[in-house]
Design an enzyme around this catalytic site. Structure first.
Site, PDB file in Angstrom:
ATOM      1  N   SER A 159       4.407  -1.829   4.223  1.00  0.00           N
ATOM      2  CA  SER A 159       4.628  -3.181   4.727  1.00  0.00           C
ATOM      3  C   SER A 159       4.706  -4.149   3.541  1.00  0.00           C
ATOM      4  O   SER A 159       3.920  -4.065   2.608  1.00  0.00           O
ATOM      5  CB  SER A 159       3.456  -3.528   5.643  1.00  0.00           C
ATOM      6  OG  SER A 159       3.587  -4.812   6.130  1.00  0.00           O
ATOM      7  N   GLN A 217       0.828  -1.196   0.000  1.00  0.00           N
ATOM      8  CA  GLN A 217       0.000   0.000   0.000  1.00  0.00           C
ATOM      9  C   GLN A 217       0.865   1.250   0.000  1.00  0.00           C
ATOM     10  O   GLN A 217       1.743   1.379   0.860  1.00  0.00           O
ATOM     11  CB  GLN A 217      -0.895  -0.019   1.245  1.00  0.00           C
ATOM     12  CG  GLN A 217      -1.824   1.161   1.369  1.00  0.00           C
ATOM     13  CD  GLN A 217      -2.351   1.300   2.792  1.00  0.00           C
ATOM     14  OE1 GLN A 217      -1.589   1.304   3.748  1.00  0.00           O
ATOM     15  NE2 GLN A 217      -3.653   1.411   2.931  1.00  0.00           N
ATOM     16  N   GLY A 218       0.650   2.138  -0.925  1.00  0.00           N
ATOM     17  CA  GLY A 218       1.427   3.379  -0.974  1.00  0.00           C
ATOM     18  C   GLY A 218       0.577   4.581  -0.628  1.00  0.00           C
ATOM     19  O   GLY A 218       0.194   5.343  -1.517  1.00  0.00           O
ATOM     20  N   TYR A 219       0.261   4.745   0.645  1.00  0.00           N
ATOM     21  CA  TYR A 219      -0.510   5.923   1.077  1.00  0.00           C
ATOM     22  C   TYR A 219       0.403   6.918   1.801  1.00  0.00           C
ATOM     23  O   TYR A 219       0.559   8.042   1.375  1.00  0.00           O
ATOM     24  CB  TYR A 219      -1.646   5.516   2.032  1.00  0.00           C
ATOM     25  CG  TYR A 219      -2.838   4.828   1.401  1.00  0.00           C
ATOM     26  CD1 TYR A 219      -2.877   4.488   0.049  1.00  0.00           C
ATOM     27  CD2 TYR A 219      -3.951   4.500   2.177  1.00  0.00           C
ATOM     28  CE1 TYR A 219      -3.979   3.846  -0.506  1.00  0.00           C
ATOM     29  CE2 TYR A 219      -5.059   3.856   1.631  1.00  0.00           C
ATOM     30  CZ  TYR A 219      -5.065   3.532   0.295  1.00  0.00           C
ATOM     31  OH  TYR A 219      -6.157   2.895  -0.231  1.00  0.00           O
ATOM     32  N   SER A 220       0.996   6.466   2.919  1.00  0.00           N
ATOM     33  CA  SER A 220       1.763   7.391   3.772  1.00  0.00           C
ATOM     34  C   SER A 220       3.026   7.881   3.092  1.00  0.00           C
ATOM     35  O   SER A 220       3.645   7.178   2.300  1.00  0.00           O
ATOM     36  CB  SER A 220       2.171   6.691   5.077  1.00  0.00           C
ATOM     37  OG  SER A 220       1.059   6.335   5.814  1.00  0.00           O
ATOM     38  N   GLU A 265     -14.185  -7.501   6.307  1.00  0.00           N
ATOM     39  CA  GLU A 265     -14.986  -7.858   7.475  1.00  0.00           C
ATOM     40  C   GLU A 265     -14.044  -8.132   8.656  1.00  0.00           C
ATOM     41  O   GLU A 265     -13.190  -9.005   8.594  1.00  0.00           O
ATOM     42  CB  GLU A 265     -15.751  -9.141   7.128  1.00  0.00           C
ATOM     43  CG  GLU A 265     -16.673  -9.621   8.201  1.00  0.00           C
ATOM     44  CD  GLU A 265     -17.414 -10.862   7.672  1.00  0.00           C
ATOM     45  OE1 GLU A 265     -16.869 -11.962   7.850  1.00  0.00           O
ATOM     46  OE2 GLU A 265     -18.497 -10.717   7.099  1.00  0.00           O
TER      47      GLU A 265
END
Lengths: 356, 403, 356, 403
Positions: free
Chosen positions: B160, B125-128, B243
């Site tokens: 991560s 994931q490349g958000y921060s 979920e």
């Protein structure tokens, strides 16, 4: 009436702080932290040149003849800078010999400790635990056999003051037969610890070691409390500084009330403790009947505060505070050392309770 | 209150067990495959049998079963007991797949959903970014459309699994003129290309669970975008979180508490086992109260799911609550360790749902209890969410202004 | 699998909550709080009409034959409204007789308790303290002599179930010779307590009192935990409500991050506890081997949470929360009662620890 | 570090003791006077001798001594030992007198300073209003100039001592057109007049240490204003707080801790004195660390005063720190009380610098530990002050905006 520091004491602190600013900035701390043996000869030599090797060693034995309070002020300043090196063990070895040695023993060892020609350390806990003189278990005698844990910088030390059963103190010198030193994987890489094994290792008992053991214990507790005070104060400063610099949502994060209040709470945890440390140190030289109690309370209280503030500092720095790259970890791990070395807060609170 | 699963479900449990008995462990030649290969072979069969990828349409490689949280729970229990591979974990199944299903083009679903739920394809994931933690609007990584492809430059952090991921789903500023959130797009990037430099981010425990990812003229095709240009922030927010496994979450806390009891039995206080010390017992007892509350909250949430009810306020609290409990446990553990509290964690990382055994593990846990808070957004962000979404308190002024 | 409430149970809670909203709003609570004897006949009658007098008394003895969980749900609802009156002692007296009485004893007392024609209470601690059956010290026998403290609404009670040495239970009826009831200055004016003196006072021992004492203890702990859950939840609601209404510096104070986070922390203290209380109640009827442990943990945890949240609620209301005029004090003082009655959290944590 | 007072000061202590020996208790006819009258007679002599009202000019009835905090401390100690009346306490000497000396007209100083420092004239403070706690800018009490006098209408709250005060110093909105702070004036009001209705404000402990004051067409002369119209908020802020008695503050905390130890000796845990319980000892020990820190901080501040130095950050923390310690003490006390924690405090109020003896006193202390925080501004206000003034953090946005 002056519950404060003399000009000389303030000057001493400023001198040491100034030295550390130049010779031991965080970047230097990190290099030593990452190094193989955690020992930086240049830095330690510089400290010795300032006279930090024999601050509380009597003048007649080559020291500066200062008081425990002076020593504590230096420990606080070293703690603030997270100064790597053998100051703690060296200072305690000198105090032990000054307090418990015969005149001949003092003549023999103290001058070289004062100049730093020889490096001292202390070995005060065995494999089964128990830091208090009455808990020591290594059989005394002209030759020692057994193991001691958590001996600071034993891999560099020229002499080690060892606590023995019955509360006695013995000196073992570098190169003694049967002496085995192995580095230990300690969390605080600015103050390395070793395991030390003795196998019929020749040792010389200090003449009045039993009398000196309590003073050694109390001095150790005060120096740890002082280190924790310095470290915790720096943690607050680092966190405040970060909150004033870092921006989120277009404003400095320090303007967010939640963080502001957390920082205020951290400061209130630390700043009022200064007098507690001063008094504990002062009592050792001037109010002997209160010394043990004050030292126990100071160690328990300050090392708990440092640990808590260390955790808060990680949080106040967000994710980056949890990385190896961040300096925060250095102080955090010093807090772990200060809290456990010479016994946890609960142990000393229980001792202090005996005086109520 | 009925804590039994009921006859119908116990029968289903039998079916799951029978399937496992017949299919796991692999036998014959297949037993000689690598762990990863075995998992793929087995997952395919389990999906066919309707036990894994249950919420994913068959068209995209799932088993498309009706939603049934209790069946899901039974599968997790039985697969766990048999040590059989369960649903592929990780950010790809948790976040990318639901996003694609919701907002992706048909060809994107065809291409990526199946391999991802199988565990064949992995994502990061490349958000921060450094300098933009919880404030995503300030992110700086830029994407420019050059010809029929994007050219991306910037830096991501807290990524991560980046070193082993096949792809990254990524928030990138593609419309430099647009204000804040409006200029961001949601792009997919192939990680196996020059220009991508993954550097492990070492934690204070000595382990590296996260990475920094440097993107230097990284390329991705024009249509590897989810949603429209400038909609990236919306796309990332509409992602339905996987979920939540509230029971699993609570079990991890319970395991940690049991480990703490064990540590208290083995540690000494004044010559006695620490667990006999009244002061230690009181602290353990306080933690037990929190732990059991968390455990039964997990059951409550599962029940709510089963009935299709909204679990309410409690669901927003899980994260902060389990972080708080982990803190308490870690602090008492440090006290119990005594002198060993000066030892190094020696590169021991966080343990998923297990209690540490030796001192180094507990020391790592002591430090990681701080890291946990960070990984899921700091505690203060959680408190904002609980206060505003949970309790309905007015928004913060500073944050409000910047939106 | 359903870790939740049945429709009947939800209806029961809604019914009681609706009744209290009409018959026991805060203004009514305050009137009773300020009254001489804290007993409001109309309110209690209304509760009896709802069947709250004999919820868990077997149907064959005139009760509703429900479970402890149902009783706990009612206790929670009453706690949320800070309902004044003798519900707790009355319910426990009924449970004690149902659990320990002979058939004749049940026939004699339960139907009147179920209808509320007679009011019950329990006397479970002596002058030297000790709420646990094994600590009871009043000598058993056909006549009792001694004193019991903190007997809820003894000034109104028609019969009192008394704990005796060895863990037995005896029933003393109103008007018995040598029975002396004096009101006690209790902090919780919604649940008045008395001191009860016996002087050769005739008493009838329950047939299997010794077996029933543990169940009585656990039921009491669960009901207090449930009351605390209701009270603490209402405290959070009151604080949130206040923060949404009250303005300072031109904005609702709930938009200030510091207060917002305090409220979030309060909610996180309370909301996850709901399942703990449910399970402890459920275990009493369905998982007997876990009942004692679950009840001990629930009582300790919930009454601590209620007390803490009660303090936080005072703070969240600013100065006004500390006044007599504010309703906050009513819940705050109920928290003090819940925490101490049947023994403090530390006592029950120590008991729970025996199961580890 | 030199904790002795030194020869010079010990000689001064002798002078103080000699004065007290000669002058207190009163003798002959004077011994028959009421307590209050005796205090006045004695204070006059002590001021003449230079022992009280030391910072007040002789022209206004003080003894005008050079500032010397250690002499002040010695006087407090010796007067305390002899149970002789010290400087008149209360809000009049602490706040009104410094304000008048700094900003008052000559005739105002002549009229009010002398009788106030003597304890003859008493004051109450009219700042807070219902609905304006820490946000004074929002206050609503209005004053209108009608002829040559003010007519005042409104309501004040948290007015300590209002029922026995001769005057009130009061913040009143006199310029309704002006914005927020700018419209407020600082007026002095005679409390003995119709239109003033003082109602005790009962606390949850059952005591009434504060009042509500209703002002209904209350009148005061035109020139009973300190500073100019609209300067009231400034005038109230420029008030130099009475030299803080940091030692006295810390002694009170120490006395409370000693009382707690005593309670722990008398209480039982499992049949033994509670003070033998290891869990109780640890909690007592933690509190001792805080208490001693606070105590020595008091000495540090006194020393700083003696040297004319700024005590720094620590002075802004006193209030929050002692509140925090009082909370800890109160919580442990409640645990030690056991069953007695269900008793009523029976109208016991806060004890000045003394530890409670019986259960009702401790219960009142338990509740009052919350009230303490409120009386001095809530804890959150203190944290703002420490964060902003002490640590130099940026101002809060919401508060900033409203200024």
């Amino acid at each position: 009436m002056d519950f404060g520091l003399t000009e000389e004491q303030q000057l001493l602190q400023q001198t040491v702080a100034g030295f550390l600013e130049n010779e031991c900035p965080p970047v230097r701390v990190r290099e030593i932290f990452e190094s193989e043996d955690g020992f930086d000869e240049t830095l330690w030599k510089g400290m010795l040149e300032l006279g930090l090797g024999g601050l509380a060693i009597p003048e007649e034995y080559g020291g500066a003849g200062l008081e425990i309070l002076d020593l504590a002020l230096v420990a606080e300043t070293l703690g603030a800078a997270a100064t790597p090196g053998p100051f703690l063990g060296h200072a305690l070895a000198g105090l032990a010999i000054a307090a418990g040695g015969s005149d001949a023993q003092k003549q023999r060892w103290l001058p070289a400790l004062a100049t730093g020609d020889r490096l001292g350390s202390v070995a005060l806990v065995g494999e089964d635990g128990g830091w208090l003189p009455e808990e020591w278990s290594l059989a005394p005698g002209a030759a020692l056999t057994g193991k001691q844990r958590f001996v600071p910088f034993a891999h560099q030390a020229d002499l080690i003051v060892v606590g023995t059963a019955g509360g006695g103190l013995s000196v073992v010198e570098r190169g003694a037969p049967g002496l085995e030193v192995s580095a230990y994987p300690g969390v605080d890489r600015t103050r390395r610890v070793c395991e030390v094994g003795f196998s019929s290792t020749p040792a010389e008992a200090l003449e009045s070691g039993a009398g000196a053991a309590d003073r050694l214990r109390d001095a150790g507790l005060v120096l740890l409390a002082a280190d924790a005070l310095g470290g915790a104060s720096r943690c607050v400063e680092m966190s405040v500084e970060y909150a004033k610099t870092r921006e989120q949502f277009g404003v400095k994060i320090g303007s967010f009330q939640a963080l502001k209040h957390q920082l205020a709470d951290m400061a209130v945890e630390v700043e009022p403790c200064r007098g507690l440390v001063w008094y504990a140190a002062h009592a050792m030289d001037h109010v002997p009947e209160e010394a043990a109690h004050a030292a126990a309370v100071a160690k328990a209280h300050l090392t708990d505060r440092f640990m808590q503030v260390g955790r808060d500092t990680v949080e106040a720095h967000g994710g980056i505070g949890f990385t190896w790259e961040s300096d925060v970890q250095v102080w955090f791990k010093r807090a772990m050392f200060d809290r456990a070395f010479l016994g946890q807060p609960a142990v000393h609170r229980e001792r202090a309770a005996a005086d109520w | 209150m009925d804590l039994s699963y009921g006859a119908e479900y116990e029968q289903y449990r039998g079916e799951v067990a029978a399937f496992l008995k017949a299919n796991w462990p692999l036998e014959g030649d297949e037993a000689g495959l690598s762990h990863a290969e075995q998992a793929l072979v087995f997952r395919k069969r389990a999906i066919e049998a309707g036990f894994l990828a249950r919420s994913i349409p068959k068209a995209y490689g799932g088993s498309e079963q009706p939603a049934d949280a209790l069946r899901g729970q039974i599968i997790r229990e039985e697969f766990g007991k048999a040590h059989a591979p369960g649903d592929a974990r990780g950010i790809g199944t948790m976040m990318l797949v639901p996003t694609l299903l919701d907002r992706g083009e048909e060809w994107q679903k065809q291409k990526w959903v199946g391999p991802t739920v199988l565990g064949e394809t992995t994502w990061c994931q490349g958000y921060s970014e450094p300098g933009s933690g919880s404030d995503l609007a300030s992110l700086k990584t830029r994407g420019e459309l050059v010809g029929d492809g994007w050219v991306i430059n910037g830096q991501k952090i807290w990524t991560s699994g980046a070193h082993r991921a096949d792809y990254m789903f990524c928030l990138v500023r593609t419309e430099p003129e647009a204000q804040k959130h409006a200029g961001i797009s949601y792009l997919l990037i192939d990680m196996k290309q020059p220009g991508i430099d993954v550097r492990p981010l070492k934690m204070m425990t000595g382990t590296s669970e996260f990475n920094e990812v440097f993107l230097n003229d990284v390329k991705t095709p024009k249509d590897w975008i989810v949603g429209k240009r400038g909609e990236g922030w919306l796309v990332s927010r509409t992602t339905l979180k996987h979920e939540r496994n509230s029971i699993g979450d609570a079990s991890a806390t319970e395991a940690l508490f049991k480990g703490l009891l064990d540590l208290a039995r083995r540690s000494k206080r004044g010559g006695q086992p620490a667990i006999e010390d009244p002061a230690v017992r009181q602290r353990l007892g306080e933690i037990e109260g929190y732990m059991l509350s968390h455990k039964y909250s997990g059951y409550r949430q599962l029940s709510a799911q089963l009935k299709g009810e909204n679990p309410g306020l409690i669901a927003t609290m899980n994260k902060l609550n389990s972080t708080n409990i982990a803190h308490r446990i870690a602090k008492l553990a440090l006290d119990l360790l005594g002198d060993d509290g000066m030892l190094d964690p020696q590169g021991q990382g966080a343990l998923m749902g297990m209690a540490p055994k030796g001192a180094p593990g507990w020391l790592s846990q002591y430090m990681s209890s701080l890291g946990v808070a960070i990984a899921g957004g700091t505690a203060n962000i959680q408190r904002n969410v609980i206060g505003e979404r949970g309790l309905g308190l007015p928004r913060d002024m500073a944050v409000q202004r910047s939106k």
